[in-house]
Design an enzyme around this catalytic site. Structure first.
Site, PDB file in Angstrom:
ATOM      1  N   SER A  84      12.250  12.607 -17.586  1.00  0.00           N
ATOM      2  CA  SER A  84      11.022  12.081 -18.200  1.00  0.00           C
ATOM      3  C   SER A  84       9.929  12.112 -17.134  1.00  0.00           C
ATOM      4  O   SER A  84      10.238  12.126 -15.935  1.00  0.00           O
ATOM      5  CB  SER A  84      11.265  10.627 -18.627  1.00  0.00           C
ATOM      6  OG  SER A  84      10.044   9.952 -18.836  1.00  0.00           O
ATOM      7  N   TYR A 143      14.662   1.864 -17.791  1.00  0.00           N
ATOM      8  CA  TYR A 143      14.385   3.266 -18.148  1.00  0.00           C
ATOM      9  C   TYR A 143      13.799   3.997 -16.940  1.00  0.00           C
ATOM     10  O   TYR A 143      14.231   5.095 -16.580  1.00  0.00           O
ATOM     11  CB  TYR A 143      13.415   3.304 -19.327  1.00  0.00           C
ATOM     12  CG  TYR A 143      13.165   4.691 -19.881  1.00  0.00           C
ATOM     13  CD1 TYR A 143      14.075   5.282 -20.746  1.00  0.00           C
ATOM     14  CD2 TYR A 143      12.013   5.401 -19.546  1.00  0.00           C
ATOM     15  CE1 TYR A 143      13.854   6.552 -21.266  1.00  0.00           C
ATOM     16  CE2 TYR A 143      11.783   6.673 -20.060  1.00  0.00           C
ATOM     17  CZ  TYR A 143      12.698   7.236 -20.920  1.00  0.00           C
ATOM     18  OH  TYR A 143      12.483   8.502 -21.441  1.00  0.00           O
TER      19      TYR A 143
HETATM   20  P1  NAI Z   1      15.859  10.252 -29.815  1.00  0.00           P
HETATM   21  O1  NAI Z   1      15.997   8.790 -29.940  1.00  0.00           O
HETATM   22  O2  NAI Z   1      15.599  11.062 -31.018  1.00  0.00           O
HETATM   23  O3  NAI Z   1      17.133  10.898 -29.090  1.00  0.00           O
HETATM   24  C1  NAI Z   1      18.018  10.209 -28.284  1.00  0.00           C
HETATM   25  C2  NAI Z   1      19.404  10.577 -28.745  1.00  0.00           C
HETATM   26  O4  NAI Z   1      20.370   9.992 -27.871  1.00  0.00           O
HETATM   27  C3  NAI Z   1      19.696  10.039 -30.156  1.00  0.00           C
HETATM   28  O5  NAI Z   1      20.219  11.074 -30.945  1.00  0.00           O
HETATM   29  C4  NAI Z   1      20.731   8.943 -29.923  1.00  0.00           C
HETATM   30  O6  NAI Z   1      21.652   8.786 -30.985  1.00  0.00           O
HETATM   31  C5  NAI Z   1      21.410   9.484 -28.666  1.00  0.00           C
HETATM   32  N1  NAI Z   1      22.128   8.448 -27.946  1.00  0.00           N
HETATM   33  C6  NAI Z   1      21.684   7.208 -27.595  1.00  0.00           C
HETATM   34  N2  NAI Z   1      22.651   6.527 -26.971  1.00  0.00           N
HETATM   35  C7  NAI Z   1      23.724   7.346 -26.925  1.00  0.00           C
HETATM   36  C8  NAI Z   1      25.025   7.212 -26.407  1.00  0.00           C
HETATM   37  N3  NAI Z   1      25.424   6.080 -25.825  1.00  0.00           N
HETATM   38  N4  NAI Z   1      25.884   8.256 -26.522  1.00  0.00           N
HETATM   39  C9  NAI Z   1      25.494   9.401 -27.127  1.00  0.00           C
HETATM   40  N5  NAI Z   1      24.277   9.580 -27.640  1.00  0.00           N
HETATM   41  C10 NAI Z   1      23.405   8.569 -27.537  1.00  0.00           C
HETATM   42  O7  NAI Z   1      14.702  10.483 -28.749  1.00  0.00           O
HETATM   43  P2  NAI Z   1      14.256  11.775 -27.918  1.00  0.00           P
HETATM   44  O8  NAI Z   1      12.844  11.598 -27.634  1.00  0.00           O
HETATM   45  O9  NAI Z   1      14.709  13.015 -28.568  1.00  0.00           O
HETATM   46  O10 NAI Z   1      15.045  11.564 -26.547  1.00  0.00           O
HETATM   47  C11 NAI Z   1      15.862  12.545 -25.941  1.00  0.00           C
HETATM   48  C12 NAI Z   1      15.758  12.438 -24.439  1.00  0.00           C
HETATM   49  O11 NAI Z   1      14.443  12.778 -24.054  1.00  0.00           O
HETATM   50  C13 NAI Z   1      16.030  11.026 -23.891  1.00  0.00           C
HETATM   51  O12 NAI Z   1      16.820  11.127 -22.732  1.00  0.00           O
HETATM   52  C14 NAI Z   1      14.632  10.522 -23.567  1.00  0.00           C
HETATM   53  O13 NAI Z   1      14.644   9.582 -22.540  1.00  0.00           O
HETATM   54  C15 NAI Z   1      13.961  11.815 -23.150  1.00  0.00           C
HETATM   55  N6  NAI Z   1      12.506  11.755 -23.193  1.00  0.00           N
HETATM   56  C16 NAI Z   1      11.826  11.625 -24.381  1.00  0.00           C
HETATM   57  C17 NAI Z   1      10.446  11.548 -24.374  1.00  0.00           C
HETATM   58  C18 NAI Z   1       9.657  11.403 -25.629  1.00  0.00           C
HETATM   59  O14 NAI Z   1       8.435  11.166 -25.536  1.00  0.00           O
HETATM   60  N7  NAI Z   1      10.233  11.529 -26.801  1.00  0.00           N
HETATM   61  C19 NAI Z   1       9.671  11.615 -23.132  1.00  0.00           C
HETATM   62  C20 NAI Z   1      10.482  11.741 -21.957  1.00  0.00           C
HETATM   63  C21 NAI Z   1      11.831  11.817 -22.002  1.00  0.00           C
END
Ligand code: NAI
Length: 269
Positions: free
Chosen positions: A152, A165
């Site tokens: 991130s 985070y």
């Molecule tokens: P999201 O909430 O759609 O995706 C996160 C995914 O991780 C979800 O599918 C969730 O079920 C899964 N997850 C959570 N805990 C888990 C666990 N214990 N075991 C297995 N799966 C688990 O959100 P997004 O945005 O797609 O996030 C994906 C990555 O991108 C994350 O690491 C987030 O920190 C990172 N990120 C996102 C940003 C944004 O603006 N959307 C910005 C910077 C980084």
């Protein structure tokens, strides 16, 4: 992209957002995809359905296959099981995408140790353990491989109210560099991407409210949030042989967010 067809990629947290887009993109590039989900399979099934539809439109013969694996990346035994299931089905694991992530918002002096531990356990410890199991497998089979950590902009930008985070993503930067250095001479590349504000479910609080979205976007030099597909494109590049000489790097994909936007106009002599 060069070198992706026929590879096997495990993507954690691939039932939504950036992880889902990465799974779809890698399938389009001809990878077999292992779609990890934590709880209910609906999102993972949607990822699989879209990935297969898009891959089969573009990959000749459509040899692309997929596997859904339930698993919580904060649980070591789940991770071991996920990697074993991947190798059982495909014979090998070539690409790991550490994407699963969570965040909680609270003043730093009010965060409980349980809450702190939970975020670190998913975002950082989970990423490390997935990498460890993947590396063990690669070394055992004497195969080259790629690990990509979804970090991130908060790998480097401090984020008040999100202490666990921020720490998890800061740590991820060193996870990328340390593993890259340690395994560089064994054909294992480790890189990261650092998304800026991206339209995904994790950001539902502002993406679905036009006023709040405009506020967020006013802080971004390019004037808009990013998309999951833009993140997935960079991941596909880093996973491919086009990036064969790149290791230990985190690529910031943020519309200029890390460029000290306050300096857009001169405010000091
Ligand atoms: P999201 O909430 O759609 O995706 C996160 C995914 O991780 C979800 O599918 C969730 O079920 C899964 N997850 C959570 N805990 C888990 C666990 N214990 N075991 C297995 N799966 C688990 O959100 P997004 O945005 O797609 O996030 C994906 C990555 O991108 C994350 O690491 C987030 O920190 C990172 N990120 C996102 C940003 C944004 O603006 N959307 C910005 C910077 C980084």
């Amino acid at each position: 992209m060069k070198g992706l067809a026929g590879k096997t990629a495990l993507i954690t947290g691939a039932s939504s957002g950036i992880g889902q887009a990465i799974a779809i993109r890698l399938a389009q590039e001809g990878c077999n995809i292992v779609i990890n989900y934590r709880k209910s399979p609906e999102g993972a099934e949607a990822t699989e359905e879209q990935a297969m539809r898009q891959a089969c439109g573009q990959v000749e013969g459509c040899g692309v296959q997929s596997l859904l694996v339930q698993g919580d990346v904060s649980q070591e035994e789940d991770i071991v099981r996920m990697v074993n299931a991947t190798v059982d089905k495909f014979g090998h694991l070539d690409i790991l995408i550490n994407n699963a992530g969570v965040q909680t918002e609270r003043a730093s002096h009010e965060v409980s140790s349980d809450e702190f531990d939970r975020v670190i356990a998913v975002n950082l410890r989970g990423a490390y353990l997935c990498a460890r199991e993947t590396i063990k497998h690669l070394l055992q089979q004497q195969r080259s491989g790629v690990i990509i950590n979804i970090s991130s902009v908060h790998e480097i930008i401090p984020r008040p109210m999100y202490i666990s985070y921020s720490i998890s993503k800061g740590g991820m930067g060193n996870l990328t560099k340390t593993l890259a250095l340690e395994y560089a001479n064994r054909g294992i590349r480790v890189n990261g991407i650092a998304p800026g504000a991206t339209i995904t479910p994790i950001n539902q609080a502002w993406t679905e409210d036009p006023e709040q979205k405009a506020t967020v976007e006013s802080h971004i030099p390019m004037g808009r949030a990013g998309t999951s597909e833009e993140m997935a494109a960079a991941v596909a590049f880093l996973a491919s042989d086009e990036a064969a000489y790149i290791t230990g790097q985190t690529l910031f994909i943020d519309g200029g967010l890390t460029l000290y936007a306050d300096f857009r106009e001169a405010w000091s002599a």
